[in-house]
Design a protein around this motif. Structure first.
Motif, PDB file in Angstrom:
ATOM      1  N   UNK A  37       0.841  -1.208   0.000  1.00  0.00           N
ATOM      2  CA  UNK A  37       0.000   0.000   0.000  1.00  0.00           C
ATOM      3  C   UNK A  37       0.872   1.252   0.000  1.00  0.00           C
ATOM      4  N   UNK A  38       1.897   1.245   0.849  1.00  0.00           N
ATOM      5  CA  UNK A  38       2.801   2.395   0.918  1.00  0.00           C
ATOM      6  C   UNK A  38       3.531   2.607  -0.412  1.00  0.00           C
ATOM      7  N   UNK A  39       3.958   1.515  -1.032  1.00  0.00           N
ATOM      8  CA  UNK A  39       4.682   1.624  -2.302  1.00  0.00           C
ATOM      9  C   UNK A  39       3.802   2.252  -3.381  1.00  0.00           C
ATOM     10  N   UNK A  40       2.536   1.839  -3.441  1.00  0.00           N
ATOM     11  CA  UNK A  40       1.617   2.403  -4.436  1.00  0.00           C
ATOM     12  C   UNK A  40       1.390   3.896  -4.170  1.00  0.00           C
ATOM     13  N   UNK A  41       1.216   4.259  -2.894  1.00  0.00           N
ATOM     14  CA  UNK A  41       0.977   5.664  -2.557  1.00  0.00           C
ATOM     15  C   UNK A  41       2.192   6.531  -2.885  1.00  0.00           C
ATOM     16  N   UNK A  42       3.397   6.051  -2.599  1.00  0.00           N
ATOM     17  CA  UNK A  42       4.615   6.818  -2.863  1.00  0.00           C
ATOM     18  C   UNK A  42       4.831   6.998  -4.370  1.00  0.00           C
ATOM     19  N   UNK A  43       4.547   5.950  -5.136  1.00  0.00           N
ATOM     20  CA  UNK A  43       4.685   6.054  -6.599  1.00  0.00           C
ATOM     21  C   UNK A  43       3.735   7.117  -7.167  1.00  0.00           C
ATOM     22  N   UNK A  44       2.498   7.130  -6.685  1.00  0.00           N
ATOM     23  CA  UNK A  44       1.534   8.141  -7.138  1.00  0.00           C
ATOM     24  C   UNK A  44       2.008   9.539  -6.768  1.00  0.00           C
ATOM     25  N   UNK A  45       2.521   9.666  -5.554  1.00  0.00           N
ATOM     26  CA  UNK A  45       3.002  10.978  -5.103  1.00  0.00           C
ATOM     27  C   UNK A  45       4.183  11.457  -5.939  1.00  0.00           C
ATOM     28  N   UNK A  46       5.132  10.550  -6.219  1.00  0.00           N
ATOM     29  CA  UNK A  46       6.324  10.922  -6.985  1.00  0.00           C
ATOM     30  C   UNK A  46       5.967  11.313  -8.419  1.00  0.00           C
ATOM     31  N   UNK A  47       4.961  10.650  -8.999  1.00  0.00           N
ATOM     32  CA  UNK A  47       4.610  10.889 -10.396  1.00  0.00           C
ATOM     33  C   UNK A  47       3.740  12.136 -10.557  1.00  0.00           C
ATOM     34  N   UNK A  48       2.731  12.296  -9.665  1.00  0.00           N
ATOM     35  CA  UNK A  48       1.764  13.377  -9.850  1.00  0.00           C
ATOM     36  C   UNK A  48       2.061  14.621  -9.007  1.00  0.00           C
ATOM     37  N   UNK A  49       2.848  14.467  -7.945  1.00  0.00           N
ATOM     38  CA  UNK A  49       3.100  15.614  -7.068  1.00  0.00           C
ATOM     39  C   UNK A  49       4.607  15.821  -6.922  1.00  0.00           C
ATOM     40  N   UNK A  56      10.749  11.950   1.261  1.00  0.00           N
ATOM     41  CA  UNK A  56      10.674  12.153   2.710  1.00  0.00           C
ATOM     42  C   UNK A  56       9.698  11.171   3.358  1.00  0.00           C
ATOM     43  N   UNK A  57       8.592  10.892   2.660  1.00  0.00           N
ATOM     44  CA  UNK A  57       7.631   9.903   3.190  1.00  0.00           C
ATOM     45  C   UNK A  57       8.246   8.513   3.227  1.00  0.00           C
ATOM     46  N   UNK A  58       9.015   8.190   2.181  1.00  0.00           N
ATOM     47  CA  UNK A  58       9.683   6.887   2.127  1.00  0.00           C
ATOM     48  C   UNK A  58      10.638   6.710   3.299  1.00  0.00           C
ATOM     49  N   UNK A  59      11.393   7.762   3.628  1.00  0.00           N
ATOM     50  CA  UNK A  59      12.326   7.695   4.752  1.00  0.00           C
ATOM     51  C   UNK A  59      11.568   7.481   6.062  1.00  0.00           C
ATOM     52  N   UNK A  60      10.482   8.240   6.253  1.00  0.00           N
ATOM     53  CA  UNK A  60       9.687   8.104   7.475  1.00  0.00           C
ATOM     54  C   UNK A  60       9.057   6.710   7.595  1.00  0.00           C
ATOM     55  N   UNK A  61       8.579   6.189   6.457  1.00  0.00           N
ATOM     56  CA  UNK A  61       7.979   4.848   6.453  1.00  0.00           C
ATOM     57  C   UNK A  61       9.022   3.791   6.818  1.00  0.00           C
ATOM     58  N   UNK A  62      10.237   3.919   6.261  1.00  0.00           N
ATOM     59  CA  UNK A  62      11.299   2.957   6.558  1.00  0.00           C
ATOM     60  C   UNK A  62      11.618   2.944   8.049  1.00  0.00           C
ATOM     61  N   UNK A 104       1.630   8.703   8.020  1.00  0.00           N
ATOM     62  CA  UNK A 104       0.502   8.678   7.076  1.00  0.00           C
ATOM     63  C   UNK A 104      -0.164  10.052   7.015  1.00  0.00           C
ATOM     64  N   UNK A 105      -0.338  10.689   8.164  1.00  0.00           N
ATOM     65  CA  UNK A 105      -0.956  12.016   8.193  1.00  0.00           C
ATOM     66  C   UNK A 105      -0.066  13.055   7.491  1.00  0.00           C
ATOM     67  N   UNK A 106       1.247  12.917   7.680  1.00  0.00           N
ATOM     68  CA  UNK A 106       2.188  13.812   7.003  1.00  0.00           C
ATOM     69  C   UNK A 106       2.071  13.682   5.491  1.00  0.00           C
ATOM     70  N   UNK A 107       1.973  12.453   5.009  1.00  0.00           N
ATOM     71  CA  UNK A 107       1.850  12.206   3.566  1.00  0.00           C
ATOM     72  C   UNK A 107       0.544  12.805   3.022  1.00  0.00           C
ATOM     73  N   UNK A 108      -0.580  12.554   3.709  1.00  0.00           N
ATOM     74  CA  UNK A 108      -1.873  13.055   3.248  1.00  0.00           C
ATOM     75  C   UNK A 108      -1.912  14.582   3.296  1.00  0.00           C
ATOM     76  N   UNK A 109      -1.367  15.142   4.345  1.00  0.00           N
ATOM     77  CA  UNK A 109      -1.369  16.592   4.486  1.00  0.00           C
ATOM     78  C   UNK A 109      -0.481  17.243   3.430  1.00  0.00           C
ATOM     79  N   UNK A 110       0.655  16.622   3.132  1.00  0.00           N
ATOM     80  CA  UNK A 110       1.552  17.155   2.106  1.00  0.00           C
ATOM     81  C   UNK A 110       0.882  17.218   0.751  1.00  0.00           C
ATOM     82  N   UNK A 111       0.142  16.123   0.378  1.00  0.00           N
ATOM     83  CA  UNK A 111      -0.565  16.116  -0.905  1.00  0.00           C
ATOM     84  C   UNK A 111      -1.662  17.177  -0.920  1.00  0.00           C
ATOM     85  N   UNK A 112      -2.403  17.292   0.195  1.00  0.00           N
ATOM     86  CA  UNK A 112      -3.494  18.264   0.266  1.00  0.00           C
ATOM     87  C   UNK A 112      -2.983  19.691   0.089  1.00  0.00           C
ATOM     88  N   UNK A 113      -1.853  20.009   0.699  1.00  0.00           N
ATOM     89  CA  UNK A 113      -1.285  21.351   0.567  1.00  0.00           C
ATOM     90  C   UNK A 113      -0.791  21.590  -0.854  1.00  0.00           C
TER      91      UNK A 113
END
Length: 486
Positions: A37-49, A56-62, A104-113
């Motif tokens: 799930x995390x891998x899919x979300x990070x790929x979407x973020x890297x491609x579209x945002x 940074x999300x990848x580092x926090x997840x690790x 997770x909240x950091x990732x969602x908030x980053x995309x929203x901003x």
């Protein structure tokens, strides 16, 4: 060190330990699912945002997932005794919750901003799935679940509220609709959490009740076994003496008897023999259940075994006006088994066949090699057993006709004991209804072609190594608490 009443070491709360372990076990089991799930979300973020957000999300997840995995493994391997370790692990679980939920909240908030004032489908949906995932899988420890949902809920509400504040949107704006939708979704998540928490606690309570009942059953079963064994042993000694005296009297050793005395003593002799047989069957059952049955495996000739069995049971069958006949094959064959136990099984089959056969009929015995096994068949001419009665035939204390008016007596243990013996010797016992009248019971045993010797050696080795009879191991799956006699 000796502990007095006030110096006994304190133990951790068993319920809290179990809840923590269940929570950690789920965390370990779902590790790879979370990573996908995390891998899919990070790929979407890297491609579209923004790429920096994905990195940074990848580092926090690790960091978060590594910490979680090590913590969960330690908790699942923990013996659960020390209250000090329980408190330490609980503190670390709280830290783990803040790390993972905060990432997770950091990732969602980053995309929203990054998106600006809009509907924020992706970040809100990601938060929703994370909160629902927590409701379904993190309900074991209520404070942890509440903390995680509080972090998600705060982020959930912040995103639409920030849009409204930043844009000064009026109540007619769709941004307000998004806020109301978020409130509804949060209520839905809280309700789901409540349902899963209730289910978990109900299951825990039922499991504890089952454990308590299981312990009571084991104690009652042990007490029953010891009681029956003691009573059977106490009965066997006087019954042996009584039977011996009656046998001597009936044989005329004690002097000449009147016809009336002889008739009465013959009845007493038959009943004492029957009681002795019942006691022996009950003692055999106790030995089976205690795993104390021993075997003496030796090579035997099948024809000789069957002929001896017929000779031993011919008198009983003759009293019922039934003939026992062996259809002797042209070639002899050998088996490796325990002669005494096999004769016990054969006597049970032959006596049952005679009892359930009409007067003047014949019980036929055959032996033949079939599918690499020696098959011994006992064929009667009775009414025939339905194959649907198989479980009842081989059950303990069970007879097809268990009424007070049944034609034949017995404890209903014979077939159950026979099944245990044959299966422990590496064979099989079963039956089928004949096309005409009667039933065919058959025994399949290993031939003495090396396999029988291997079986004997295997039984001996297992008894020496484990201190437990092979019969006990073979029938572990079939062992159940003895039912009350009808």
């Amino acid at each position: 060190m000796t502990y007095g009443p006030s110096h006994a070491p304190a133990l951790a709360d068993a319920t809290k330990v179990k809840q923590m372990r269940d929570y950690s076990q789920v965390g370990v089991n779902l590790f790879w699912q979370r990573q996908m799930i995390f891998a899919a979300a990070i790929c979407l973020s890297a491609f579209y945002y923004e790429l920096w957000l994905a990195v940074s999300t990848l580092v926090l997840i690790a960091i978060s997932e590594t910490y979680d995995y090590i913590l969960f493994l330690n908790i699942t391997r923990w013996r659960g005794r020390s209250p000090r370790l329980a408190k330490m692990f609980m503190r670390r679980v709280y830290i783990s919750t803040v790390l993972s939920a905060g990432t997770i909240s950091y990732f969602a908030l980053g995309i929203a901003l990054q998106q600006g004032a809009t509907t924020h489908f992706l970040p809100l949906f990601f938060l929703f799935t994370a909160a629902l995932f927590a409701s379904m899988n993190n309900h074991h420890v209520l404070p942890v679940l509440m903390l995680r949902l509080a972090i998600y809920g705060a982020t959930f509400l912040f995103i639409p509220i920030w849009d409204i504040v930043r844009t000064g949107a009026k109540i007619e704006s769709e941004l307000w609709t998004q806020l109301f939708t978020v409130v509804f979704v949060l209520y839905f998540i809280i309700d789901c959490s409540r349902i899963f928490l209730k289910m978990y606690r109900t299951n825990m309570r039922q499991l504890e009740e089952l454990k308590a009942e299981h312990e009571k059953t084991k104690i009652a079963f042990k007490a029953k076994t010891e009681f029956v064994s003691t009573i059977s042993h106490e009965l066997r000694t006087p019954m042996t003496s009584i039977k011996g005296s009656l046998d001597m009297a009936c044989a005329g050793v004690l002097g000449e008897m009147t016809p009336q005395m002889e008739k009465v003593l013959k009845i007493a002799q038959r009943n004492s023999a029957r009681l002795t047989s019942i006691i022996n069957e009950i003692l055999d059952l106790q030995k089976f259940e205690a795993g104390k049955i021993s075997f003496e495996i030796e090579p035997l000739e099948v024809q000789t075994v069957i002929e001896d069995a017929i000779e031993l049971n011919q008198s009983f069958a003759s009293n019922l006006n039934v003939t026992l006949r062996y259809a002797k094959p042209s070639e002899s064959a050998g088996i490796a088994t325990d002669e005494k136990r096999l004769q016990q099984v054969m006597s049970n089959l032959l006596s049952n066949a005679a009892k359930f056969s009409p007067a003047g009929s014949t019980v036929k015995v055959t032996s033949q090699v079939q599918d690499g096994m020696m098959r011994i068949s006992v064929i009667d001419e009775g009414i025939g057993l339905a194959e649907s009665e198989r479980e009842k035939v081989f059950d303990e204390f069970s007879q097809i006709d268990s009424s007070d008016q049944r034609a034949v007596g017995g404890t209903g243990l014979g077939m159950n004991i026979s099944k245990r013996i044959i299966e422990a010797l590496g064979g099989q016992i079963d039956y089928f209804k004949n096309e005409g009248a009667g039933t065919t019971f058959y025994i399949d045993l290993p031939l003495n072609d090396g396999k029988g010797s291997e079986l004997a050696q295997e039984i001996a080795v297992r008894e020496i190594v484990s201190g437990k009879s092979a019969l006990d191991e073979a029938s572990d799956q079939g062992r159940i608490t003895a039912k009350s006699a009808a």
